[in-house]
Design an enzyme around this catalytic site. Structure first.
Site, PDB file in Angstrom:
ATOM      1  N   SER A  90      -4.576   4.898   5.880  1.00  0.00           N
ATOM      2  CA  SER A  90      -3.468   5.506   5.150  1.00  0.00           C
ATOM      3  C   SER A  90      -3.918   6.798   4.485  1.00  0.00           C
ATOM      4  O   SER A  90      -4.836   6.799   3.662  1.00  0.00           O
ATOM      5  CB  SER A  90      -2.924   4.533   4.089  1.00  0.00           C
ATOM      6  OG  SER A  90      -1.960   5.171   3.273  1.00  0.00           O
TER       7      SER A  90
ATOM      8  N   SER B  12       0.573   3.118   8.310  1.00  0.00           N
ATOM      9  CA  SER B  12      -0.045   3.169   6.983  1.00  0.00           C
ATOM     10  C   SER B  12       0.449   2.076   6.049  1.00  0.00           C
ATOM     11  O   SER B  12      -0.211   1.762   5.055  1.00  0.00           O
ATOM     12  CB  SER B  12       0.196   4.539   6.341  1.00  0.00           C
ATOM     13  OG  SER B  12       1.555   4.709   5.996  1.00  0.00           O
TER      14      SER B  12
ATOM     15  N   LYS C 117       5.106   5.173   0.835  1.00  0.00           N
ATOM     16  CA  LYS C 117       3.920   4.502   0.318  1.00  0.00           C
ATOM     17  C   LYS C 117       4.353   3.567  -0.807  1.00  0.00           C
ATOM     18  O   LYS C 117       5.520   3.508  -1.198  1.00  0.00           O
ATOM     19  CB  LYS C 117       2.899   5.509  -0.234  1.00  0.00           C
ATOM     20  CG  LYS C 117       2.478   6.599   0.736  1.00  0.00           C
ATOM     21  CD  LYS C 117       1.639   6.079   1.876  1.00  0.00           C
ATOM     22  CE  LYS C 117       1.241   7.218   2.821  1.00  0.00           C
ATOM     23  NZ  LYS C 117       0.556   6.723   4.032  1.00  0.00           N
TER      24      LYS C 117
ATOM     25  N   SER D  55       4.345   5.493  11.355  1.00  0.00           N
ATOM     26  CA  SER D  55       2.901   5.246  11.418  1.00  0.00           C
ATOM     27  C   SER D  55       2.577   3.867  10.861  1.00  0.00           C
ATOM     28  O   SER D  55       3.436   3.177  10.306  1.00  0.00           O
ATOM     29  CB  SER D  55       2.146   6.313  10.610  1.00  0.00           C
ATOM     30  OG  SER D  55       2.319   6.098   9.224  1.00  0.00           O
TER      31      SER D  55
END
Length: 297
Positions: free
Chosen positions: A262, A104, A159, A102
């Site tokens: 995100s 994010s 992250k 993705s």
């Protein structure tokens, strides 16, 4: 599907076959080969030199090879054990590959990046259970980390570490503050987000020992919509400007670099230390752009 569990099962099954072959089946094949060669030699003696096989050494070697050859079921189990064991050990304790699914972490990581994750930096963990067996170094603010998603531990997320245990993290009006100190930001040229087909404001964020780029979309409001119920949710206060959280012991506050695209700790809460998989550190392939290969911040 838990790939680590699948690898572990394959290691066990092929390992059993490998041990059985070394201790039982291989000695049986050797005895059968010795017996077959001895019988060939007796036949050669009976027929005499006149009718003996002119290629006796080659025939003898072929007979031995045929008798020593593994049956197909051992060839596809025991023979693969060393390779599967090495893959399992490297993946569990050294590095593990992941693919970014993705946007994010844009602009740091793009969809389609294949990355490597250091599995020993934060301490070695046992595969399957993720139990830590060595201490390693502590996580630091700014580290890019792969972890098991707290709401579904079969899913891996990636992250950036923003808050450490005990930190008070405030994201208000799209400005980050840690323990009452604003995190410095420097404006960068606008970034064209190919996923959303539009430009986003880009900044260089300074988390102390390292700097990294982040994106903010001015059109997106600062408040958090749809935050889940999660452990230690009472540690967080939501308002029209965003969220303020105190990170509980043994947990971390994670955010994506693409701040308005995100799903992170603002929405689903803190990441327990036991969920940490490792530190992402290298892009080893992106089929859309080979220039992406290399380390990142």
């Amino acid at each position: 599907m838990n790939f680590a569990l699948i690898l572990f099962v394959l290691v066990i099954l092929t390992g059993i076959a490998w041990v059985a072959d070394k201790l039982v089946f291989q000695p049986q094949r050797r005895r059968a080969a010795d017996a077959a060669v001895a019988e060939f030699d007796r036949q050669q003696q009976r027929v005499g030199e006149r009718f003996a096989d002119e290629n006796a050494p080659q025939t003898r070697a072929r007979i031995r090879d045929d008798k020593l050859r593994q049956p197909w079921w051992l060839e596809y189990t025991a023979s693969f054990f060393p390779v599967i064991l090495v893959v399992f050990l490297v993946r569990s304790f050294v590095v593990e590959p992941f693919k970014i699914p993705s946007g994010s972490m844009v602009p740091t990581l793009l969809v389609g990046d294949f990355i490597l994750v250091n599995k020993f930096d934060y301490g070695l963990r046992l595969p399957i259970t993720n139990t830590k067996v060595t201490q390693g170094r502590p996580l630091e603010r700014g580290d890019v980390v792969v972890f098991r998603y707290p709401k579904d531990e079969s899913v891996d997320y990636i992250k950036r570490v923003i808050g450490l245990p005990g930190d008070v993290v405030a994201y208000q009006g799209k400005k980050l503050t840690i323990n009452g100190k604003p995190v410095p930001e420097t404006s960068l040229p606008d970034y064209f987000d190919e996923e959303r087909i539009g430009y986003a404001k880009q900044f260089e964020e300074d988390l102390g020992d390292r700097k990294n780029a982040i994106l903010n979309n001015p059109a997106v409001p600062p408040f958090v919509v749809g935050a889940d119920d999660y452990p230690f949710r009472d540690n967080c206060q939501y308002n029209s400007e965003g969220v303020i959280c105190k990170v509980p012991p043994g947990n971390y506050f994670m955010m994506g670099d693409n701040r308005d695209n995100s799903a992170d700790s603002r929405y689903w809460g803190f990441v327990p230390d036991n969920n940490i998989v490792g530190r992402a550190f290298f892009i080893w392939m992106n089929f859309s752009s080979l220039k992406r290969i290399g380390s990142f911040h």
